[in-house]
Design an enzyme around this catalytic site. Structure first.
Site, mmCIF file in Angstrom:
data_model
loop_
_atom_site.group_PDB
_atom_site.id
_atom_site.type_symbol
_atom_site.label_atom_id
_atom_site.label_comp_id
_atom_site.label_asym_id
_atom_site.label_seq_id
_atom_site.Cartn_x
_atom_site.Cartn_y
_atom_site.Cartn_z
ATOM 1 N N HIS A 17 0.812 35.674 28.988
ATOM 2 C CA HIS A 17 -0.639 35.175 27.620
ATOM 3 C C HIS A 17 -2.036 36.081 27.607
ATOM 4 C CE1 HIS A 17 0.209 30.917 28.031
ATOM 5 N NE2 HIS A 17 0.673 30.725 27.008
ATOM 6 N N LYS A 41 2.921 18.041 22.054
ATOM 7 C CA LYS A 41 3.154 18.683 23.731
ATOM 8 C C LYS A 41 2.369 18.152 24.131
ATOM 9 C CE LYS A 41 4.386 23.458 23.693
ATOM 10 N NZ LYS A 41 4.524 24.967 23.415
ATOM 11 N N ARG A 90 7.801 37.343 22.979
ATOM 12 C CA ARG A 90 8.715 37.357 24.522
ATOM 13 C C ARG A 90 10.250 37.538 24.197
ATOM 14 N NH1 ARG A 90 7.865 31.579 27.052
ATOM 15 N NH2 ARG A 90 8.033 31.615 25.371
ATOM 16 N N SER A 128 4.331 28.598 29.818
ATOM 17 C CA SER A 128 3.667 28.219 30.755
ATOM 18 C C SER A 128 4.657 26.076 31.775
ATOM 19 C CB SER A 128 2.888 26.678 29.608
ATOM 20 O OG SER A 128 2.543 27.843 29.204
HETATM 21 N N1 COA Z 1 3.115 34.381 28.181
HETATM 22 C C1 COA Z 1 3.966 33.775 28.562
HETATM 23 N N2 COA Z 1 3.595 32.478 27.549
HETATM 24 C C2 COA Z 1 4.444 32.555 26.415
HETATM 25 C C3 COA Z 1 4.113 33.886 26.258
HETATM 26 C C4 COA Z 1 3.149 34.584 26.576
HETATM 27 N N3 COA Z 1 3.302 35.873 26.019
HETATM 28 N N4 COA Z 1 3.799 33.220 24.737
HETATM 29 C C5 COA Z 1 4.301 32.116 24.615
HETATM 30 N N5 COA Z 1 4.334 32.009 25.441
HETATM 31 C C6 COA Z 1 5.330 30.717 25.940
HETATM 32 C C7 COA Z 1 3.995 29.436 26.519
HETATM 33 O O1 COA Z 1 3.751 29.532 27.770
HETATM 34 C C8 COA Z 1 4.236 28.076 25.646
HETATM 35 O O2 COA Z 1 4.938 27.987 26.593
HETATM 36 P P1 COA Z 1 6.065 26.223 27.000
HETATM 37 O O3 COA Z 1 6.931 25.228 25.551
HETATM 38 O O4 COA Z 1 6.742 26.271 27.846
HETATM 39 O O5 COA Z 1 4.767 25.385 26.874
HETATM 40 C C9 COA Z 1 5.375 28.695 24.436
HETATM 41 O O6 COA Z 1 6.018 29.729 24.482
HETATM 42 C C10 COA Z 1 4.601 28.484 22.959
HETATM 43 O O7 COA Z 1 3.112 28.373 23.204
HETATM 44 P P2 COA Z 1 1.720 27.708 23.279
HETATM 45 O O8 COA Z 1 1.875 29.698 22.570
HETATM 46 O O9 COA Z 1 0.696 27.721 23.651
HETATM 47 O O10 COA Z 1 1.979 27.799 21.567
HETATM 48 P P3 COA Z 1 2.087 26.763 21.043
HETATM 49 O O11 COA Z 1 3.767 26.338 20.137
HETATM 50 O O12 COA Z 1 1.679 24.983 21.902
HETATM 51 O O13 COA Z 1 0.996 26.252 19.878
HETATM 52 C C11 COA Z 1 0.096 25.814 17.988
HETATM 53 C C12 COA Z 1 1.825 25.984 18.670
HETATM 54 C C13 COA Z 1 -1.199 25.843 18.941
HETATM 55 C C14 COA Z 1 -0.537 27.718 17.634
HETATM 56 C C15 COA Z 1 0.178 25.479 16.885
HETATM 57 O O14 COA Z 1 0.667 24.203 17.045
HETATM 58 C C16 COA Z 1 -1.113 25.386 15.773
HETATM 59 O O15 COA Z 1 -1.801 26.447 15.110
HETATM 60 N N6 COA Z 1 -2.185 24.441 16.284
HETATM 61 C C17 COA Z 1 -2.834 23.804 15.371
HETATM 62 C C18 COA Z 1 -2.861 22.901 13.949
HETATM 63 C C19 COA Z 1 -2.433 23.956 12.815
HETATM 64 O O16 COA Z 1 -2.672 24.566 12.437
HETATM 65 N N7 COA Z 1 -0.758 23.102 12.737
HETATM 66 C C20 COA Z 1 -0.394 23.886 11.502
HETATM 67 C C21 COA Z 1 0.504 25.224 11.881
HETATM 68 S S1 COA Z 1 1.567 25.643 11.128
#
Ligand code: COA
Length: 158
Positions: A17, A41, A90, A128
């Site tokens: 990240h 989550k 990724r 994560s």
């Molecule tokens: N390095 C390391 N890990 C990475 C990464 C990077 N560059 N890019 C993605 N990841 C990993 C994260 O660690 C995470 O791993 P995990 O699933 O093991 O925890 C996974 O990839 C993706 O998670 P993250 O990037 O934290 O995104 P998310 O999918 O949890 O987040 C939101 C999604 C929060 C952006 C989305 O739910 C959101 O926008 N929520 C707000 C409400 C909303 O508007 N909803 C409508 C969406 S259309």
């Protein structure tokens, strides 16, 4: 001025990240990391803990802010006048989910673009949940997360 948001759960923030945040901070005038809610989550760290872990890891990145937000991401982006959503890709396996998110966000807010960045190769396998899992099993995570997160994880696992 072009302002970008980088949303995620960040439970916890990893070096992957941070790599993306640093890349974004060189491309945009301002980047806001948004600790958002993914309804699928149940984070291990509280939102305040996740915010301060990112803030502590980011010292020296002057054009990056860290905020928490509970509602729709695009509404928050509009509120702070951000025109770009950054997401990380990724591997091919990330693509389908990211394509859906980007499509839905575009439908909700056509004026906001989603841009994808790829992290440095050595972080392409870091996530994560994997970091939490191997920390729980006592493995060394120092190459995957910043020092403050490694300490917070060790405390949590104790
Ligand atoms: N390095 C390391 N890990 C990475 C990464 C990077 N560059 N890019 C993605 N990841 C990993 C994260 O660690 C995470 O791993 P995990 O699933 O093991 O925890 C996974 O990839 C993706 O998670 P993250 O990037 O934290 O995104 P998310 O999918 O949890 O987040 C939101 C999604 C929060 C952006 C989305 O739910 C959101 O926008 N929520 C707000 C409400 C909303 O508007 N909803 C409508 C969406 S259309």
């Amino acid at each position: 001025m072009v302002h970008a948001v980088y949303p995620g759960t960040f439970d916890p923030v990893t070096n992957g990240h941070l790599d993306l945040i640093q890349r974004a901070s060189t491309l945009f005038d301002k980047v806001t990391v948004v600790i958002a809610t993914n309804p699928k989550k149940q984070p291990v760290f509280t939102r305040d803990q996740r915010i301060s872990m990112v803030q502590d890891a980011l010292q020296g990145c002057d054009n990056v802010a860290v905020e928490g937000h509970d509602g729709l991401l695009v509404e928050y982006a509009r509120q702070i006048d951000a025109k770009v959503i950054i997401r990380g890709l990724r591997a091919v396996s990330d693509f389908e989910y990211e394509f859906q998110l980007a499509g839905m966000n575009r439908r909700l807010a056509p004026e906001i673009e989603t841009l994808f960045l790829t992290p440095a190769e050595q972080y392409s396998y870091v996530s994560s949940s994997l970091v939490r899992e191997i920390a729980r099993l006592g493995a060394d995570i120092s190459e995957c997360v910043p020092n403050n997160v490694a300490t917070a994880l060790a405390d949590k696992m104790r």
